[in-house]
Design an enzyme around this catalytic site. Structure first.
Site, PDB file in Angstrom:
ATOM      1  N   ASP A 149       0.814  -1.212   0.000  1.00 16.57           N
ATOM      2  CA  ASP A 149       0.000   0.000   0.000  1.00 16.57           C
ATOM      3  C   ASP A 149       0.849   1.264   0.000  1.00 16.57           C
ATOM      4  O   ASP A 149       2.067   1.222   0.195  1.00 16.57           O
ATOM      5  CB  ASP A 149      -0.961  -0.003   1.208  1.00 16.57           C
ATOM      6  CG  ASP A 149      -0.311  -0.509   2.502  1.00 16.57           C
ATOM      7  OD1 ASP A 149       0.933  -0.546   2.575  1.00 16.57           O
ATOM      8  OD2 ASP A 149      -1.047  -0.873   3.434  1.00 16.57           O
TER       9      ASP A 149
ATOM     10  N   ASN B  57      -7.870  -2.636  14.137  1.00 15.43           N
ATOM     11  CA  ASN B  57      -9.250  -2.938  13.722  1.00 15.43           C
ATOM     12  C   ASN B  57      -9.330  -4.182  12.836  1.00 15.43           C
ATOM     13  O   ASN B  57     -10.363  -4.466  12.250  1.00 15.43           O
ATOM     14  CB  ASN B  57      -9.853  -1.724  12.991  1.00 15.43           C
ATOM     15  CG  ASN B  57      -9.049  -1.332  11.760  1.00 15.43           C
ATOM     16  OD1 ASN B  57      -8.086  -2.002  11.399  1.00 15.43           O
ATOM     17  ND2 ASN B  57      -9.444  -0.256  11.107  1.00 15.43           N
TER      18      ASN B  57
ATOM     19  N   HIS C 242      -7.403  -4.655  10.111  1.00 16.64           N
ATOM     20  CA  HIS C 242      -7.061  -4.439   8.703  1.00 16.64           C
ATOM     21  C   HIS C 242      -5.768  -5.152   8.323  1.00 16.64           C
ATOM     22  O   HIS C 242      -4.888  -5.371   9.145  1.00 16.64           O
ATOM     23  CB  HIS C 242      -7.032  -2.942   8.335  1.00 16.64           C
ATOM     24  CG  HIS C 242      -5.854  -2.162   8.815  1.00 16.64           C
ATOM     25  ND1 HIS C 242      -5.930  -0.824   9.128  1.00 16.64           N
ATOM     26  CD2 HIS C 242      -4.553  -2.495   9.025  1.00 16.64           C
ATOM     27  CE1 HIS C 242      -4.741  -0.388   9.498  1.00 16.64           C
ATOM     28  NE2 HIS C 242      -3.891  -1.384   9.449  1.00 16.64           N
TER      29      HIS C 242
ATOM     30  N   GLU D 221      -9.891  -2.056   5.216  1.00 12.73           N
ATOM     31  CA  GLU D 221     -10.530  -1.734   6.482  1.00 12.73           C
ATOM     32  C   GLU D 221     -11.797  -2.578   6.685  1.00 12.73           C
ATOM     33  O   GLU D 221     -12.419  -3.007   5.713  1.00 12.73           O
ATOM     34  CB  GLU D 221     -10.916  -0.245   6.496  1.00 12.73           C
ATOM     35  CG  GLU D 221      -9.748   0.708   6.235  1.00 12.73           C
ATOM     36  CD  GLU D 221      -8.893   0.966   7.454  1.00 12.73           C
ATOM     37  OE1 GLU D 221      -8.839   0.113   8.366  1.00 12.73           O
ATOM     38  OE2 GLU D 221      -8.260   2.033   7.512  1.00 12.73           O
TER      39      GLU D 221
END
Ligand code: F6R
Length: 242
Positions: A67, A136, A138, A143
Protein backbone atom coordinates in the site's frame (compact mmCIF):
# COMPACT_ATOMS: atom_id res chain seq x y z
CA UNK A 1 -1.84 -21.92 10.06
CA UNK A 2 1.40 -22.15 12.03
CA UNK A 3 1.49 -19.76 14.96
CA UNK A 4 4.72 -19.07 16.86
CA UNK A 5 5.02 -16.87 19.94
CA UNK A 6 8.39 -15.40 20.90
CA UNK A 7 9.67 -14.23 24.24
CA UNK A 8 12.66 -12.42 22.75
CA UNK A 9 12.55 -9.87 19.95
CA UNK A 10 15.83 -11.18 18.50
CA UNK A 11 14.27 -14.62 17.99
CA UNK A 12 11.16 -13.11 16.37
CA UNK A 13 13.38 -11.18 13.95
CA UNK A 14 15.76 -14.06 13.25
CA UNK A 15 12.86 -16.41 12.48
CA UNK A 16 11.16 -13.96 10.10
CA UNK A 17 14.41 -13.07 8.36
CA UNK A 18 15.41 -16.74 8.21
CA UNK A 19 12.15 -17.65 6.47
CA UNK A 20 12.66 -14.96 3.83
CA UNK A 21 16.35 -15.84 3.38
CA UNK A 22 15.67 -19.54 2.92
CA UNK A 23 13.03 -18.74 0.29
CA UNK A 24 15.60 -16.60 -1.56
CA UNK A 25 18.15 -19.42 -1.36
CA UNK A 26 15.70 -21.87 -2.92
CA UNK A 27 14.33 -19.35 -5.41
CA UNK A 28 16.58 -16.33 -6.02
CA UNK A 29 13.95 -14.79 -8.35
CA UNK A 30 11.33 -14.75 -5.61
CA UNK A 31 8.54 -12.19 -5.68
CA UNK A 32 8.16 -10.73 -2.19
CA UNK A 33 5.12 -8.86 -0.95
CA UNK A 34 6.28 -6.16 1.45
CA UNK A 35 4.63 -4.32 4.35
CA UNK A 36 5.59 -1.12 6.15
CA UNK A 37 4.72 -0.33 9.78
CA UNK A 38 6.61 -1.08 12.97
CA UNK A 39 6.16 -4.88 12.98
CA UNK A 40 8.58 -5.85 10.15
CA UNK A 41 11.33 -3.30 10.95
CA UNK A 42 13.46 -5.66 13.08
CA UNK A 43 13.22 -8.33 10.39
CA UNK A 44 14.30 -5.84 7.73
CA UNK A 45 17.28 -4.87 9.94
CA UNK A 46 18.24 -8.51 10.31
CA UNK A 47 17.98 -9.02 6.52
CA UNK A 48 20.28 -6.02 5.98
CA UNK A 49 22.86 -7.60 8.32
CA UNK A 50 22.53 -10.96 6.57
CA UNK A 51 22.90 -9.30 3.17
CA UNK A 52 26.09 -7.50 4.33
CA UNK A 53 27.46 -10.80 5.63
CA UNK A 54 26.76 -12.47 2.28
CA UNK A 55 24.16 -14.79 3.83
CA UNK A 56 21.33 -13.69 1.54
CA UNK A 57 21.03 -11.90 -1.78
CA UNK A 58 18.12 -9.92 -3.24
CA UNK A 59 19.90 -9.35 -6.57
CA UNK A 60 17.34 -11.32 -8.57
CA UNK A 61 14.31 -10.75 -6.36
CA UNK A 62 11.45 -8.36 -6.96
CA UNK A 63 9.11 -6.75 -4.45
CA UNK A 64 5.55 -5.42 -4.41
CA UNK A 65 4.42 -3.29 -1.50
CA UNK A 66 0.95 -3.63 -0.10
CA UNK A 67 0.00 0.00 0.00
CA UNK A 68 0.80 3.70 -0.20
CA UNK A 69 -0.81 6.91 1.03
CA UNK A 70 -2.57 9.09 -1.52
CA UNK A 71 -1.29 12.62 -2.03
CA UNK A 72 1.87 12.77 0.07
CA UNK A 73 4.47 14.80 -1.84
CA UNK A 74 7.13 12.67 -3.54
CA UNK A 75 9.98 11.98 -1.14
CA UNK A 76 7.83 12.80 1.93
CA UNK A 77 9.52 11.02 4.87
CA UNK A 78 6.28 9.21 5.78
CA UNK A 79 5.49 7.89 2.32
CA UNK A 80 5.73 4.12 2.20
CA UNK A 81 8.21 4.40 -0.69
CA UNK A 82 10.53 6.47 1.58
CA UNK A 83 10.00 3.98 4.43
CA UNK A 84 10.99 1.01 2.25
CA UNK A 85 14.01 2.77 0.77
CA UNK A 86 15.26 3.83 4.20
CA UNK A 87 14.46 0.69 6.15
CA UNK A 88 15.49 -1.87 3.54
CA UNK A 89 16.01 -1.21 -0.16
CA UNK A 90 18.87 1.36 0.14
CA UNK A 91 20.88 -1.10 2.24
CA UNK A 92 20.58 -4.36 0.29
CA UNK A 93 21.62 -5.56 -3.16
CA UNK A 94 18.14 -5.35 -4.69
CA UNK A 95 17.79 -3.54 -8.03
CA UNK A 96 15.64 -0.47 -7.33
CA UNK A 97 13.77 -1.01 -10.64
CA UNK A 98 12.59 -4.36 -9.26
CA UNK A 99 10.91 -2.71 -6.25
CA UNK A 100 7.29 -1.63 -6.66
CA UNK A 101 5.11 0.58 -4.46
CA UNK A 102 1.74 1.90 -5.66
CA UNK A 103 2.00 5.53 -6.85
CA UNK A 104 -0.18 7.58 -4.51
CA UNK A 105 0.42 10.67 -6.67
CA UNK A 106 -0.75 9.15 -9.94
CA UNK A 107 -2.97 11.56 -11.90
CA UNK A 108 -5.48 8.74 -12.41
CA UNK A 109 -5.60 6.62 -9.25
CA UNK A 110 -8.03 4.07 -10.70
CA UNK A 111 -5.69 3.52 -13.64
CA UNK A 112 -2.75 3.15 -11.20
CA UNK A 113 -4.68 0.40 -9.36
CA UNK A 114 -5.37 -1.41 -12.66
CA UNK A 115 -1.68 -1.12 -13.62
CA UNK A 116 -0.57 -2.50 -10.24
CA UNK A 117 -2.90 -5.50 -10.56
CA UNK A 118 -1.70 -6.12 -14.12
CA UNK A 119 1.94 -6.15 -12.91
CA UNK A 120 1.06 -8.56 -10.10
CA UNK A 121 -0.77 -10.77 -12.57
CA UNK A 122 2.17 -10.77 -14.98
CA UNK A 123 4.99 -11.19 -12.47
CA UNK A 124 3.19 -13.01 -9.66
CA UNK A 125 2.05 -14.91 -7.85
CA UNK A 126 3.79 -13.42 -4.86
CA UNK A 127 5.92 -16.15 -3.24
CA UNK A 128 5.81 -14.68 0.26
CA UNK A 129 3.53 -11.88 1.42
CA UNK A 130 4.54 -10.06 4.60
CA UNK A 131 1.63 -8.58 6.57
CA UNK A 132 1.11 -6.57 9.75
CA UNK A 133 -2.23 -6.35 11.55
CA UNK A 134 -4.18 -3.17 12.32
CA UNK A 135 -5.98 -2.73 15.66
CA UNK A 136 -9.25 -2.94 13.72
CA UNK A 137 -8.21 -6.11 11.90
CA UNK A 138 -7.06 -4.44 8.70
CA UNK A 139 -4.45 -6.03 6.46
CA UNK A 140 -2.84 -3.69 3.98
CA UNK A 141 -5.36 -0.87 4.17
CA UNK A 142 -8.35 -3.19 3.77
CA UNK A 143 -10.53 -1.73 6.48
CA UNK A 144 -13.43 -3.58 8.20
CA UNK A 145 -16.81 -3.09 6.56
CA UNK A 146 -19.84 -4.76 5.07
CA UNK A 147 -17.80 -6.05 2.16
CA UNK A 148 -14.21 -6.30 1.00
CA UNK A 149 -12.64 -5.57 -2.39
CA UNK A 150 -10.53 -8.18 -4.18
CA UNK A 151 -8.09 -6.16 -6.27
CA UNK A 152 -5.96 -3.07 -5.74
CA UNK A 153 -8.15 -0.07 -4.96
CA UNK A 154 -8.36 3.38 -3.40
CA UNK A 155 -9.59 3.36 0.17
CA UNK A 156 -10.83 6.00 2.64
CA UNK A 157 -8.83 5.50 5.83
CA UNK A 158 -10.84 4.96 8.98
CA UNK A 159 -10.39 7.32 11.92
CA UNK A 160 -8.88 4.52 14.05
CA UNK A 161 -6.22 3.88 11.42
CA UNK A 162 -5.45 7.58 10.92
CA UNK A 163 -5.18 8.04 14.71
CA UNK A 164 -2.85 5.01 15.02
CA UNK A 165 -0.62 6.42 12.26
CA UNK A 166 -0.72 10.02 13.56
CA UNK A 167 2.35 9.23 15.71
CA UNK A 168 4.45 9.56 12.55
CA UNK A 169 3.02 12.96 11.49
CA UNK A 170 3.11 16.45 13.09
CA UNK A 171 -0.65 16.18 13.79
CA UNK A 172 -3.71 14.04 13.00
CA UNK A 173 -4.73 16.60 10.37
CA UNK A 174 -1.53 15.82 8.43
CA UNK A 175 -2.35 12.10 8.10
CA UNK A 176 -3.68 11.43 4.59
CA UNK A 177 -7.34 10.44 4.34
CA UNK A 178 -6.90 8.03 1.45
CA UNK A 179 -4.52 5.26 0.40
CA UNK A 180 -4.05 2.76 -2.40
CA UNK A 181 -4.01 -0.82 -1.18
CA UNK A 182 -3.76 -4.27 -2.63
CA UNK A 183 -7.11 -5.98 -2.05
CA UNK A 184 -7.77 -9.01 0.08
CA UNK A 185 -8.10 -11.13 -3.07
CA UNK A 186 -4.63 -10.10 -4.27
CA UNK A 187 -3.17 -10.78 -0.81
CA UNK A 188 -4.70 -14.26 -0.63
CA UNK A 189 -3.18 -15.18 -4.02
CA UNK A 190 0.30 -15.25 -2.42
CA UNK A 191 1.77 -18.73 -2.09
CA UNK A 192 2.75 -18.11 1.52
CA UNK A 193 1.78 -15.42 4.02
CA UNK A 194 3.92 -14.21 6.92
CA UNK A 195 1.82 -12.31 9.46
CA UNK A 196 3.81 -10.32 12.02
CA UNK A 197 2.21 -8.89 15.14
CA UNK A 198 3.77 -7.27 18.19
CA UNK A 199 2.34 -5.72 21.33
CA UNK A 200 -0.21 -6.42 24.03
CA UNK A 201 -2.51 -3.82 22.49
CA UNK A 202 -2.97 -6.24 19.55
CA UNK A 203 -3.80 -9.32 21.66
CA UNK A 204 -7.58 -8.93 21.30
CA UNK A 205 -7.52 -8.45 17.54
CA UNK A 206 -5.04 -11.33 17.12
CA UNK A 207 -7.50 -13.61 18.86
CA UNK A 208 -10.42 -12.36 16.74
CA UNK A 209 -8.44 -12.65 13.50
CA UNK A 210 -6.97 -16.10 14.07
CA UNK A 211 -9.66 -17.83 16.14
CA UNK A 212 -12.85 -15.80 15.60
CA UNK A 213 -15.45 -16.01 12.82
CA UNK A 214 -14.35 -15.26 9.26
CA UNK A 215 -15.93 -11.93 8.50
CA UNK A 216 -15.37 -8.72 6.51
CA UNK A 217 -15.69 -6.95 9.87
CA UNK A 218 -12.22 -8.34 10.59
CA UNK A 219 -10.38 -8.53 7.22
CA UNK A 220 -7.46 -10.49 8.72
CA UNK A 221 -9.87 -13.31 9.62
CA UNK A 222 -9.89 -14.22 5.91
CA UNK A 223 -6.33 -15.46 6.39
CA UNK A 224 -7.92 -18.50 8.03
CA UNK A 225 -8.94 -19.54 4.47
CA UNK A 226 -5.33 -19.53 3.21
CA UNK A 227 -3.50 -22.87 3.18
CA UNK A 228 -0.01 -21.56 4.06
CA UNK A 229 0.11 -18.86 6.75
CA UNK A 230 2.94 -18.44 9.26
CA UNK A 231 2.17 -16.12 12.17
CA UNK A 232 4.92 -14.64 14.35
CA UNK A 233 3.77 -13.03 17.58
CA UNK A 234 5.54 -11.54 20.53
CA UNK A 235 4.30 -12.55 23.96
CA UNK A 236 2.07 -9.49 24.27
CA UNK A 237 0.30 -10.06 20.94
CA UNK A 238 -0.11 -13.78 21.63
CA UNK A 239 -1.30 -13.24 25.21
CA UNK A 240 -4.96 -14.16 24.63
CA UNK A 241 -4.37 -17.29 22.55
CA UNK A 242 -4.64 -20.47 24.55
C1 F6R B 1 1.55 -1.41 6.22
C2 F6R B 1 0.19 -1.94 6.29
C3 F6R B 1 -0.59 -1.95 7.55
C4 F6R B 1 0.23 -2.34 8.78
C5 F6R B 1 -0.66 -2.39 10.04
C6 F6R B 1 0.14 -2.74 11.27
O1 F6R B 1 2.07 -1.49 4.92
O2 F6R B 1 -0.31 -2.34 5.29
O3 F6R B 1 -1.66 -2.85 7.40
O4 F6R B 1 0.83 -3.57 8.56
O5 F6R B 1 -1.28 -1.17 10.23
O6 F6R B 1 1.06 -1.74 11.53
P1 F6R B 1 2.19 -1.91 12.66
O7 F6R B 1 3.12 -2.95 12.18
O8 F6R B 1 2.84 -0.54 12.73
O9 F6R B 1 1.48 -2.27 13.90
Amino acid sequence: MNIYTFKHEADFNATGAGLIASLLHTKPRSVLGMATGSSPIGIYQRLIEMNRQGLVSFAKASTYNLDEYVGLPEGHPESYRSFMNEKLFNHIDIKMENTHVPDGNAADLEEECRKYDAMLEENGPVDLQILGLGHNGHIGFNEPGESLIGGTHVVELQEKTRTANARFFPSLADVPTQAITMGVGSILKAKQILLLVRGEDKAEIVKRALKGPITSQCPASLLQCHPNVVVLLDQGAGGLLS
